[in-house]
Design an enzyme around this catalytic site. Structure first.
Site, PDB file in Angstrom:
ATOM      1  CG  ASP A 185      37.313  33.796 146.515  1.00  0.00           C
ATOM      2  OD1 ASP A 185      38.137  32.809 146.771  1.00  0.00           O
ATOM      3  OD2 ASP A 185      37.777  34.771 146.371  1.00  0.00           O
ATOM      4  CG  HIS A 186      38.335  27.766 145.600  1.00  0.00           C
ATOM      5  ND1 HIS A 186      38.429  28.271 144.588  1.00  0.00           N
ATOM      6  CD2 HIS A 186      39.452  27.041 145.825  1.00  0.00           C
ATOM      7  CE1 HIS A 186      39.815  28.298 144.318  1.00  0.00           C
ATOM      8  NE2 HIS A 186      40.347  27.327 145.051  1.00  0.00           N
ATOM      9  CG  HIS A 248      41.332  32.884 144.594  1.00  0.00           C
ATOM     10  ND1 HIS A 248      39.997  32.801 144.756  1.00  0.00           N
ATOM     11  CD2 HIS A 248      41.410  32.215 143.542  1.00  0.00           C
ATOM     12  CE1 HIS A 248      39.514  31.859 144.125  1.00  0.00           C
ATOM     13  NE2 HIS A 248      40.578  31.525 143.037  1.00  0.00           N
TER      14      HIS A 248
END
Ligand code: BG6
Length: 508
Positions: A185-186, A248
């Site tokens: 999950d960047h 996010h």
């Protein structure tokens, strides 16, 4: 970013090596790591894909991506020429065993050349359809067995709903053990997101008031000014709830609400985060409309530029009901947060790109100041600004200089760029480096992903039975549908993004 840790010899095998993610994110980040001397001395990037490409074409594509998207931008010819010596391209069909045999041979040749065992990172930069195929073949080829050295990186979407997420996690664990699986999950790689833990737990100041006694409510805003761009095909099936909230925004919520970790250990931190997800009050099926607002952008103006509505975007259905905006109200049912609302919102084509968390503190229990001194009264508020104004702001009351007693809100501000002279690495640089260093702290464990899906399942179940009658219901360039305010308890409000509120600009 510079570290003293010496990384082991590494092969990056990128499935989807000619694709968009590799071009935009992976190669630019690997090249930035290389330029900062943060790659192992022995490393190779093997790009694997279906299409025919010769080295020259591949290098041209990669260089173009680096020039467009890397943090450092411009490519020095000498450095580039050295870097390209580490790159290989292998063409093949991921559903057939041949490409895996080729990959295995290439890896053992490299190991001979380096005279060392290499860690092999299989990066799934492919459409989700392939997620089922690749791990199975890697296992059959004997490439997944080494628990220490073989790792697989999976990009979101991790499933489409809880059932498909469970299935995908099963497929992955059929071939790899959980400790070998790195789910990206960047958002977790962003410095400002990581700093939430440092801010909360490395300072004694805020933790004592970080609870229901002092916090009135929390807002999490992830707003984008961009529309759906070239991703219409994917987005039509995803929508904002799956694309942003399930991952996010839930991760941000976990970092804000979690209990202190005992040690900085990957599983300890992930346990604390998953506890938050388990404590989120389930949304009853008949309360979805009271707890969630969805929206879709229509045409409008971004600044002075006229832009089209979502339904006119490429590869989007003319009568699409896909949401490009979601706002929701959640509660974390535990001792710390009981009955404190967490308001989350995210959307595309909002007036500006901004990701911010606000912790809105309760009013003082007794106002001892005369009413005329407090006309401009605002309760104290802490703003954690994730992007683009990376920093932290504390807003509190102060006496305005003068003979009269007048209180005004003022701000104390920490700004990353001003406080640290080092450049902020891209989230992917951090995450790729962590995979090479075998540190899973910033990656999602299977149970986290599943718990996050469980939270949004009542919404996903309810929506198809109640198609929105009013889409598009917000104009591009505005802060989303009016109904979003209806989620708020009396006296609560969606904050203006930091910069706008400080300049006293009202929202459109
Ligand atoms: C991605 C979503 O995960 O995050 C995109 O798929 C979104 O739709 C992007 O635009 C936002 O990331 P960032 O880093 O630009 O805030």
């Amino acid at each position: 970013m510079e570290t003293n840790i010496k990384l082991k010899p590494t092969v990056f095998a990128i499935f989807g090596g000619s694709g968009d993610l590799t071009w935009r994110k992976l190669i630019p980040s690997l090249f930035d790591l290389y330029q900062d001397l943060n790659m192992p001395s022995d490393f190779s990037i093997i790009a694997l894909d279906r299409i025919r490409l010769n080295d020259k074409e591949l290098h041209k594509r990669f260089r173009d991506g680096i020039e467009k998207f890397s943090r450092k931008g411009k490519v020095d010819d000498k450095v580039w020429s050295k870097f390209t010596r580490h790159i290989y391209y292998k063409q093949g069909d991921f559903t057939k065993s041949k490409i895996y045999t080729i990959l295995k041979e290439q890896c053992s040749n490299l190991e001979k050349e380096w005279n060392a065992k290499a860690q092999i990172i299989f990066y799934m930069a492919t459409p989700p359809l392939m997620f089922g195929e690749i791990p199975k073949h890697l296992k059959e080829a004997g490439l997944a067995n080494d628990r220490e050295r073989a790792r697989i990186v999976v990009e979101k979407p991790i499933g489409h709903d809880i059932a498909s997420a469970l299935k995908l996690n099963q497929i992955l664990t059929d071939s790899f053990t959980e400790s070998q699986i790195f789910r990206i999950d960047h958002y977790l790689g962003k410095e400002t997101v990581q700093n939430i833990l440092a801010f909360r737990f490395a300072n004694p100041l805020f933790e004592p008031i970080w609870n229901r006694r002092y916090v009135d409510y929390v807002t999490i805003t992830v707003a984008e000014d961009l529309g759906v761009e070239h991703r219409g095909e994917y987005y039509e099936k995803a929508g904002a709830l799956r694309d942003m909230v399930q991952n996010h925004l839930m991760q941000l919520l976990c970092l804000i609400a979690m209990e202190p970790m005992v040690s900085f250990d990957a599983d300890e931190i992930r346990n604390k985060k998953v506890d938050v997800l388990h404590a989120i009050r389930p949304i009853p099926h008949d309360m979805v409309n009271q707890s969630v607002v969805r929206g879709q952008y229509g045409r409008g103006y971004m600044g002075s530029k006229k832009v089209c509505g979502y339904r006119k975007e490429s590869k989007v259905s003319k009568d699409s009901n896909t949401e490009t905006f979601v706002a929701l109200k959640l509660f974390v049912d535990n001792r710390r947060w009981q009955d404190v609302p967490f308001y989350l919102r995210t959307g595309k084509r909002l007036p500006r790109q901004v990701s911010e968390v606000t912790i809105q503190f309760r009013a003082v229990p007794h106002k001892s100041f005369p009413p005329e001194a407090t006309l401009d009264w605002q309760t104290s508020c802490l703003i954690l600004s994730i992007q683009p104004d990376e920093g932290i702001v504390l807003r509190f009351q102060a006496k305005q200089p003068g003979t009269m007693l007048l209180l005004n809100p003022v701000t104390m501000r920490f700004n990353y760029q001003e406080s640290f002279s080092v450049p902020i690495p891209d989230a992917y640089e951090t995450l790729l480096w962590d995979v090479m260093n075998n540190d899973a702290t910033l990656f999602m464990r299977a149970d986290q992903v599943e718990a996050a899906w469980q939270i949004i399942m009542p919404i996903l179940d309810a929506w198809p039975g109640q198609p929105p009658a009013d889409f598009p219901n917000y104009s591009a360039g505005t802060w989303g549908p009016e109904e979003t305010n209806g989620l708020l308890n009396p006296g609560h409000h969606w904050p203006l993004p930091m910069e706008l509120s400080e300049k006293n600009i009202s929202p459109k």
